[in-house]
Write a protein that holds these residues in place. Structure first.
Motif, PDB file in Angstrom:
ATOM      1  N   ALA A   1      41.853  -1.580  41.639  1.00 58.06           N
ATOM      2  CA  ALA A   1      42.162  -2.780  42.311  1.00 58.06           C
ATOM      3  C   ALA A   1      41.683  -4.147  41.249  1.00 58.06           C
ATOM      4  CB  ALA A   1      41.128  -3.057  43.252  1.00 58.06           C
ATOM      5  N   ASP A   2      41.118  -3.970  40.178  1.00 60.08           N
ATOM      6  CA  ASP A   2      40.487  -5.021  39.111  1.00 60.08           C
ATOM      7  C   ASP A   2      41.549  -5.104  37.896  1.00 60.08           C
ATOM      8  OD1 ASP A   2      38.414  -6.019  41.080  1.00 60.08           O
ATOM      9  OD2 ASP A   2      37.187  -4.458  40.108  1.00 60.08           O
ATOM     10  N   TYR A   3      42.529  -4.351  37.806  1.00 58.08           N
ATOM     11  CA  TYR A   3      43.455  -4.166  36.643  1.00 58.08           C
ATOM     12  C   TYR A   3      43.808  -5.342  36.187  1.00 58.08           C
ATOM     13  CZ  TYR A   3      46.932  -2.639  33.398  1.00 58.08           C
ATOM     14  OH  TYR A   3      47.563  -2.281  32.267  1.00 58.08           O
ATOM     15  N   PHE A   4      44.743  -6.035  37.186  1.00 60.23           N
ATOM     16  CA  PHE A   4      45.515  -7.314  36.927  1.00 60.23           C
ATOM     17  C   PHE A   4      44.543  -8.555  36.560  1.00 60.23           C
ATOM     18  CE2 PHE A   4      48.048  -4.628  39.583  1.00 60.23           C
ATOM     19  CZ  PHE A   4      49.045  -4.469  38.866  1.00 60.23           C
ATOM     20  N   GLY A   5      43.625  -8.672  37.217  1.00 60.77           N
ATOM     21  CA  GLY A   5      42.556  -9.643  36.810  1.00 60.77           C
ATOM     22  C   GLY A   5      41.870  -9.486  35.316  1.00 60.77           C
ATOM     23  N   THR A   6      41.706  -8.061  35.002  1.00 63.06           N
ATOM     24  CA  THR A   6      41.036  -7.625  33.797  1.00 63.06           C
ATOM     25  C   THR A   6      42.169  -8.122  32.683  1.00 63.06           C
ATOM     26  OG1 THR A   6      39.881  -6.327  35.032  1.00 63.06           O
ATOM     27  CG2 THR A   6      39.678  -5.981  32.509  1.00 63.06           C
ATOM     28  N   MET A   7      43.157  -7.508  32.564  1.00 58.00           N
ATOM     29  CA  MET A   7      44.224  -7.744  31.730  1.00 58.00           C
ATOM     30  C   MET A   7      44.946  -8.905  31.744  1.00 58.00           C
ATOM     31  SD  MET A   7      43.874  -5.083  30.223  1.00 58.00           S
ATOM     32  CE  MET A   7      45.328  -5.101  28.908  1.00 58.00           C
ATOM     33  N   GLY A   8      44.706  -9.823  32.608  1.00 58.12           N
ATOM     34  CA  GLY A   8      45.570 -11.047  32.579  1.00 58.12           C
ATOM     35  C   GLY A   8      46.819 -11.208  32.859  1.00 58.12           C
ATOM     36  N   ILE A   9      47.157 -10.227  33.815  1.00 58.26           N
ATOM     37  CA  ILE A   9      48.597  -9.977  34.305  1.00 58.26           C
ATOM     38  C   ILE A   9      49.039 -10.758  35.399  1.00 58.26           C
ATOM     39  CG2 ILE A   9      50.443  -8.350  35.041  1.00 58.26           C
ATOM     40  CD1 ILE A   9      48.816  -6.241  33.479  1.00 58.26           C
ATOM     41  N   HIS A  10      49.830 -11.791  35.551  1.00 59.39           N
ATOM     42  CA  HIS A  10      49.945 -12.542  36.415  1.00 59.39           C
ATOM     43  C   HIS A  10      50.768 -12.120  37.556  1.00 59.39           C
ATOM     44  CE1 HIS A  10      50.537 -16.546  38.719  1.00 59.39           C
ATOM     45  NE2 HIS A  10      52.030 -16.442  38.341  1.00 59.39           N
ATOM     46  N   LEU A  11      50.585 -12.180  38.739  1.00 59.70           N
ATOM     47  CA  LEU A  11      51.404 -11.702  39.984  1.00 59.70           C
ATOM     48  C   LEU A  11      52.081 -12.889  40.308  1.00 59.70           C
ATOM     49  CD1 LEU A  11      48.897  -9.706  41.965  1.00 59.70           C
ATOM     50  CD2 LEU A  11      50.731  -8.915  40.529  1.00 59.70           C
ATOM     51  N   VAL A  12      53.710 -12.845  40.211  1.00 53.26           N
ATOM     52  CA  VAL A  12      54.485 -14.123  40.491  1.00 53.26           C
ATOM     53  C   VAL A  12      54.554 -14.087  42.041  1.00 53.26           C
ATOM     54  CG1 VAL A  12      55.751 -13.742  38.347  1.00 53.26           C
ATOM     55  CG2 VAL A  12      56.523 -12.611  40.419  1.00 53.26           C
ATOM     56  N   ARG A  13      54.655 -13.053  42.881  1.00 50.36           N
ATOM     57  CA  ARG A  13      54.673 -12.930  44.257  1.00 50.36           C
ATOM     58  C   ARG A  13      53.549 -11.765  44.762  1.00 50.36           C
ATOM     59  NH1 ARG A  13      59.815 -13.636  43.651  1.00 50.36           N
ATOM     60  NH2 ARG A  13      60.679 -11.876  44.552  1.00 50.36           N
ATOM     61  N   GLY A  14      53.213 -12.189  46.134  1.00 53.34           N
ATOM     62  CA  GLY A  14      52.654 -10.990  46.530  1.00 53.34           C
ATOM     63  C   GLY A  14      50.819 -11.196  46.362  1.00 53.34           C
ATOM     64  N   ARG A  15      50.511  -9.703  46.319  1.00 54.76           N
ATOM     65  CA  ARG A  15      49.082  -9.674  46.355  1.00 54.76           C
ATOM     66  C   ARG A  15      48.421  -8.496  45.395  1.00 54.76           C
ATOM     67  NH1 ARG A  15      47.151  -5.437  48.945  1.00 54.76           N
ATOM     68  NH2 ARG A  15      48.333  -4.831  50.887  1.00 54.76           N
ATOM     69  N   ASP A  16      47.294  -8.453  45.146  1.00 51.79           N
ATOM     70  CA  ASP A  16      46.936  -7.542  44.232  1.00 51.79           C
ATOM     71  C   ASP A  16      46.457  -6.224  44.997  1.00 51.79           C
ATOM     72  OD1 ASP A  16      45.680  -5.826  42.056  1.00 51.79           O
ATOM     73  OD2 ASP A  16      44.347  -7.574  41.410  1.00 51.79           O
ATOM     74  N   PHE A  17      45.961  -5.033  44.637  1.00 49.83           N
ATOM     75  CA  PHE A  17      45.525  -4.049  45.255  1.00 49.83           C
ATOM     76  C   PHE A  17      44.384  -4.536  46.023  1.00 49.83           C
ATOM     77  CE2 PHE A  17      48.023  -1.342  42.079  1.00 49.83           C
ATOM     78  CZ  PHE A  17      49.073  -1.216  42.973  1.00 49.83           C
ATOM     79  N   LEU A  18      44.132  -3.602  47.044  1.00 46.58           N
ATOM     80  CA  LEU A  18      42.710  -3.971  47.658  1.00 46.58           C
ATOM     81  C   LEU A  18      42.015  -2.739  47.405  1.00 46.58           C
ATOM     82  CD1 LEU A  18      43.763  -5.072  51.155  1.00 46.58           C
ATOM     83  CD2 LEU A  18      42.831  -6.424  49.342  1.00 46.58           C
ATOM     84  N   PRO A  19      40.595  -2.449  47.132  1.00 48.53           N
ATOM     85  CA  PRO A  19      39.637  -1.350  47.091  1.00 48.53           C
ATOM     86  C   PRO A  19      40.390  -0.179  47.943  1.00 48.53           C
ATOM     87  CG  PRO A  19      38.429  -3.267  46.898  1.00 48.53           C
ATOM     88  CD  PRO A  19      39.740  -3.958  47.510  1.00 48.53           C
ATOM     89  N   ARG A  20      40.230   0.670  47.175  1.00 52.26           N
ATOM     90  CA  ARG A  20      40.730   1.949  48.038  1.00 52.26           C
ATOM     91  C   ARG A  20      41.895   2.129  48.793  1.00 52.26           C
ATOM     92  NH1 ARG A  20      35.316   1.227  48.312  1.00 52.26           N
ATOM     93  NH2 ARG A  20      34.007   2.930  47.293  1.00 52.26           N
ATOM     94  N   GLU A  21      42.672   1.254  48.451  1.00 49.71           N
ATOM     95  CA  GLU A  21      44.148   0.947  49.263  1.00 49.71           C
ATOM     96  C   GLU A  21      45.012   2.156  48.675  1.00 49.71           C
ATOM     97  OE1 GLU A  21      47.246  -2.479  50.381  1.00 49.71           O
ATOM     98  OE2 GLU A  21      46.148  -2.837  48.374  1.00 49.71           O
ATOM     99  N   ARG A  22      45.891   2.753  49.826  1.00 52.19           N
ATOM    100  CA  ARG A  22      46.652   3.670  49.548  1.00 52.19           C
ATOM    101  C   ARG A  22      48.025   3.489  49.999  1.00 52.19           C
ATOM    102  NH1 ARG A  22      43.078   4.353  46.930  1.00 52.19           N
ATOM    103  NH2 ARG A  22      41.526   5.964  46.904  1.00 52.19           N
ATOM    104  N   ASN A  23      49.132   4.161  49.453  1.00 53.22           N
ATOM    105  CA  ASN A  23      50.627   4.049  49.920  1.00 53.22           C
ATOM    106  C   ASN A  23      51.233   2.605  49.792  1.00 53.22           C
ATOM    107  OD1 ASN A  23      50.002   6.776  50.730  1.00 53.22           O
ATOM    108  ND2 ASN A  23      49.676   6.161  52.849  1.00 53.22           N
ATOM    109  N   CYS A  24      50.775   2.371  48.476  1.00 50.10           N
ATOM    110  CA  CYS A  24      51.384   0.822  48.074  1.00 50.10           C
ATOM    111  C   CYS A  24      51.575   0.727  46.528  1.00 50.10           C
ATOM    112  CB  CYS A  24      50.434  -0.466  48.619  1.00 50.10           C
ATOM    113  SG  CYS A  24      48.824  -0.461  47.813  1.00 50.10           S
TER     114      CYS A  24
END
Length: 762
Positions: free
Chosen positions: A498-521
C-alpha cells in the motif's frame, strides 16, 4: 606506420571473436546444438527430462544455468561465476577431470561441486586432497568431487566458470518450474544434423504443449535448435551482434582514414624520391619492377607494424576488458586472448594495408614521362597533388562519419540521463532481499520482511518504506489480462504494497492508492487505460487475470513510466496488491529525507541485526540502479568517442601534411607573389582557401554519408534522431576548427618565405 592501426583493430576484433565467433571449448563442437525457445524462456526440469528421454537424435543432453555463487563464509568468502548443471553435463561435452571425478548421472539431487583449475590453485593452493572435501557454497555444504582442467573454462564463453554445482544448490533443485534450465545443449548422434533435430524437437514440443498447456495461458515461444558459437545460445545474441557490427564498422572507418593518411605520406615520400625513380627508369628498370619494390617496402613496414601492434594489443585487450560494464562482465573474468582467428585477421589487415596504402602511390609514381622537359626538377605528374587532395577529402569525410556515430551515442546517453522515469529516484534506497536459497517457510519469510520493514522504518531519516517484487527498471514480470471486448493480452506487471506509490514518488493522475490488506483491485498506468478504455473512465472498470480468481477492479491510474529500459515507449502496465508479503525474492524500498547514500551504512547495520546472512551488497541507491542500466551505453559511447577522436587526429595530420606539401611545392610561386607586392593577408588567404575547400568538401560528403548510414543502427540509440541537428552542428564545428588548426603551421611558413633567397636558389 600501420602498427597503431593494427593494435586498435586487433584489440576490438579479439573481443568480437571472443563474444561472437569463437566455438565452444569442447571436443567436436560442430556436434553441439543449443535448444531453446525464441525469447530465451527457460525449460522446466520436467520438460528437460522429456527432451532427454523421448528424442532420437541426441546422444547426450545437458542443462546449465549461469549463477553468481559465493565460496566460503564470512570475511573469507569470495564471489565466483558458477554453473548449475544437470548430471549429464560433463558426459555430454566429453570433458575429462584433471583430478577426482566430475558430476555424473545420478548426482542431480546430491550436494556435489566441481571446481575449475584456476580456482583450485588460487583458493585451495592446489590441494591434491581436494576431492571429497566439503566446502561452503552459498552458505551450504557441498562436497568437491573433482577438478575441471583449465582448457575447459565452461559453457559461458567468453566468461570463465569457476565452479559447477548440482541443482541441489536450490531448495527445490531444477524441479522448481520458476527456475528450470536456462540453457539446454545437446550432442547430435552420428549422422544427425541440426535440421533433423529441429524437426524432431518441434514434434516433441507440440505434443508436450498439448499435454501440458501453460497454466496462465501464455503463448510459448517457438522451440529452436541452433548451432552453438559463443553467445549464440544467449537471448542477448542479437544485441551483441549489432554492437559488434557497429564497432567493427567504426574500426573500418578509422582503418580507412589511416590508410588514406599513409597513402598520402607515401606519395609525398615518392615525390622526394622522384630523381631516384627517374634514374632507375632511365637505366632500364621496368615499371613492374618499381611497383614491386615500392610494395615490398610498404609490406615490410606494414608487417613490422602488425607485429608491434599484435604485441601491444595483448596488453590493450586487458584495458578493453576493464572498460566492459559490470552489467556485461558481471565482475568476472572475460576470456579475450588471441587464437588463430585473431592472428589471421591481423595478417589479413596487414596485407590489406599494403594494397590500400602502397598500390596507388606505386602505380602513380612508377609511370613517369622522362621526355617531359623539366620533369625531374618540377616533380611528378600533375595529377599527383590532385590524388592526395582526394585522399585528404576522404579522410575528412570518414572522420565526420565516425564522429557522427560517436556523437549520436553520446547524445543518446545524455538524453537517457534526463528521461522522465515516471517515478522520483533521488531519495530512494533499495535492498534486494533474495531468500530463494534459504530453507524458510512462507510464514517465516513474511515475518522476516515485517521485521526488516519495521527496523528500517525506525531509522532516523527514513520517511516511507515499501515492498515490491520488482524494481521499476528491468521488470520482466507479466500477467495475462482480459478487459472489455479486447482479446487477452500479456501485460507487464508488479505486485506492491500500500505504501509503494508514495515511496517511489509515482503520481496517481486519477483514483486512489491501495488500502492496507486490500484485495481484488488493481492500479493501471495511463497507457493501459488508453489501450483498454480509450473513450471511457477506467476507474471502476474490471479486468480478469487468466490464472483465474475474481475480477479485479481498477481503483487508480498511475503516470506512465519506464518498466524495462530507459528507451521504452509508453507501454501498458498493471500494479497488483500483495496477497501475502511472503515471496522469496522482493525489493525493500525506502524513501529518505537525507541523501540516500548517507543512509546506506545504517540500513546495512539494521539488516544485519535482523538477519546476519543477508547480503549487504544488495543495498544501493535507486540512482545507482539506474546508472547500472546506463553503464553499457556510457562505455559504448566512450569507446566510440575514442575511435572518433582517433579518426579526427588522423584527418588533422592528413590535412596538415597535404598543406605542408602544397606550400613546399608552391614556394617559388609564393615568393614571386610576395616579390610583386602580395600582402601577408593574401598569402595566408591562399593557404586557408586551399584548406577550406578540402574541409568543406569532406564535411559535406561526410554528412551525406552519415545521413545514409546512421539509420542502420537506429535501434541501438534512443531519444535522439539519427539526423540530430545538434550532433551535425557540433561535428561540423569540430571539423572546421580542426581544419583551421591544421592550416596554421603551413600558413605561418608561407608568410615567412623570403623571396630573394627562394629566387636565388631557383
Amino acid at each position: 606506420m600501420p602498427g597503431g592501426r593494427n593494435r586498435r583493430e586487433h584489440s576490438v576484433f579479439s573481443f568480437v571473436n571472443a563474444f561472437l565467433l569463437r566455438p565452444l571449448p569442447v571436443r567436436h563442437p560442430e556436434e553441439i546444438v543449443i535448444i531453446g525457445r525464441a525469447g530465451g524462456e527457460p525449460a522446466s526440469y520436467a520438460e528437460f527430462l522429456e527432451w532427454k528421454n523421448a528424442n532420437g537424435v541426441f546422444s547426450g543432453l545437458a542443462g546449465y544455468s549461469p549463477e553468481s555463487l559465493t565460496v566460503g563464509r564470512g570475511s573469507a568468502a569470495e564471489p565466483a561465476l558458477g554453473e548449475v548443471v544437470t548430471s549429464q553435463y560433463f558426459e555430454t561435452f566429453e570433458i575429462r577431470p584433471l583430478m577426482g571425478r566430475l558430476i555424473q548421472p545420478g548426482d542431480d539431487d546430491r550436494p556435489f561441486a566441481v571446481i575449475g583449475e584456476d580456482l583450485w590453485r588460487r583458493r585451495f593452493s592446489g590441494d591434491p586432497g581436494i576431492s571429497g572435501r566439503e566446502i561452503s557454497i552459498n552458505n551450504t555444504a557441498f562436497t568437491v568431487t573433482g577438478v575441471a582442467p583449465r582448457n575447459f573454462p565452461g559453457m559461458l564463453s567468453p566468461w570463465s566458470t569457476g565452479l559447477w554445482v548440482t541443482p541441489a544448490i536450490h531448495k527445490d533443485g531444477l524441479r522448481d518450474r520458476n527456475r528450470g534450465v536456462s540453457i539446454t545443449a545437446a550432442r547430435l548422434k552420428p549422422g544427425a544434423n541440426a535440421a533433423q533435430a529441429q524437426a524432431a524437437m518441434a514434434s516433441l514440443d507440440s505434443e508436450w504443449q498439448r499435454l501440458h498447456p501453460d497454466p496462465e495461458g501464455r503463448k510459448r515461444g517457438k522451440l529452436l535448435v541452433r548451432n552453438s558459437v559463443a553467445l549464440a545460445n544467449s537471448p542477448m545474441w542479437g544485441t551483441f551482434a549489432a554492437v559488434a557490427v557497429l564497432l567493427m564498422a567504426v574500426v573500418a572507418v578509422v582503418f580507412a582514414v589511416a590508410c588514406a593518411n599513409v597513402a598520402g605520406l607515401l606519395m609525398a615520400r615518392y615525390l622526394v624520391r622522384r630523381r631516384e625513380i627517374a634514374i632507375r627508369l632511365s637505366m632500364g628498370a621496368s615499371r613492374s619492377r618499381l611497383i614491386w619494390q615500392f610494395l615490398t617496402e610498404t609490406a615490410l613496414l606494414s608487417l613490422m607494424g602488425g607485429a608491434a601492434g599484435t604485441a601491444m594489443a595483448y596488453f590493450a585487450g586487458d584495458l578493453l576488458a576493464g572498460m566492459l560494464p559490470a552489467s556485461i562482465s558481471g565482475g568476472f573474468q572475460v576470456l579475450h586472448g588471441m587464437d588463430w582467428r585473431v592472428l589471421a585477421f591481423t595478417l589479413a589487415l596487414s596485407f590489406m594495408s599494403v594494397l590500400l596504402c602502397g598500390l596507388l602511390p606505386a602505380l602513380r609514381f612508377s609511370d613517369q614521362n622522362l621526355a617531359q622537359p623539366g620533369h625531374v626538377r618540377t616533380g611528378a605528374r600533375k595529377g599527383a597533388p590532385r590524388i592526395r587532395q582526394i585522399l585528404t577529402v576522404g579522410q575528412v569525410a570518414l572522420s565526420v562519419l565516425a564522429l557522427m556515430i560517436a556523437g549520436l551515442f553520446v547524445r543518446s546517453m545524455q538524453k537517457a540521463q534526463t528521461v522522465d522515469l515516471g517515478f522520483e529516484p533521488g531519495r530512494v534506497l533499495t535492498a534486494k532481499i533474495d531468500l530463494r536459497d534459504r530453507q524458510l517457510t512462507p510464514v517465516r519469510r513474511a515475518e522476516l520482511y515485517r521485521q526488516l520493514s519495521e527496523r528500517i522504518a525506525e531509522l532516523p531519516g527514513v520517511q516511507k518504506i515499501s515492498l515490491s517484487d520488482t524494481f521499476p527498471l528491468g521488470n520482466q514480470r507479466t500477467q495475462i489480462v482480459t478487459a472489455g471486448e479486447l482479446p487477452p493480452m500479456e501485460i507487464a506487471s508488479s505486485s506492491v504494497d500500500a505504501d509503494y506509490f508514495g515511496t517511489m514518488g509515482i503520481h496517481l493522475v486519477r483514483g486512489r492508492d491501495f488500502l492496507p490488506r486490500e484485495r481484488n483491485c488493481v492500479i493501471v498506468n495511463e497507457a493501459m487505460a488508453r489501450r483498454f478504455w480509450a473513450n471511457e473512465d477506467a476507474i471502476g472498470k474490471t479486468i480478469l487475470l487468466r490464472h483465474g480468481g475474481p475480477r479485479q477492479t481498477v481503483v487508480g491510474i498511475a503516470r506512465d513510466g519506464k518498466y524495462w529500459s530507459l528507451g521504452d515507449a509508453a507501454m501498458p502496465f498493471v500494479y497488483l496488491p500483495f496477497d501475502r508479503v511472503d515471496g522469496p525474492n522482493l525489493y525493500l524500498l525506502a524513501r529518505t529525507v537525507p541523501p540516500p547514500t548517507a543512509m546506506i551504512t545504517r540500513v546495512r547495520e539494521a539488516i544485519q541485526k535482523v538477519d546476519g546472512d543477508l547480503p549487504l551488497s544488495s543495498v544501493r541507491t535507486a540512482n545507482d540502479q539506474i546508472q547500472a542500466w546506463l553503464e553499457p551505453a556510457r562505455e559504448g559511447a566512450r569507446l566510440l568517442s575514442i575511435l572518433g577522436t582517433l579518426a579526427l587526429a588522423l584527418a588533422l595530420t592528413g590535412v596538415y601534411g597535404l598543406l605542408a606539401q602544397l606550400v613546399a611545392q608552391r614556394t617559388p610561386e609564393i615568393a614571386i607573389r610576395v616579390a610583386l607586392g602580395a600582402s601577408r593577408r593574401s598569402v595566408i588567404g591562399l593557404v586557408f582557401r586551399q584548406s577550406g575547400l578540402l574541409v568543406a568538401a569532406g564535411v559535406t560528403l561526410g554528412i551525406g554519408g552519415a545521413a545514409a548510414t546512421t539509420r542502420l543502427f537506429a535501434s541501438l540509440i534512443s531519444g535522439v534522431a539519427t539526423t540530430d541537428l545538434v550532433t551535425l552542428a557540433a561535428v561540423s564545428v569540430v571539423m572546421i576548427v580542426t581544419g583551421i588548426v591544421a592550416t596554421l603551421v603551413p600558413a605561418y611558413r608561407a608568410v615567412g618565405i623570403e623571396p630573394a633567397q627562394v629566387l636565388r636558389a631557383e
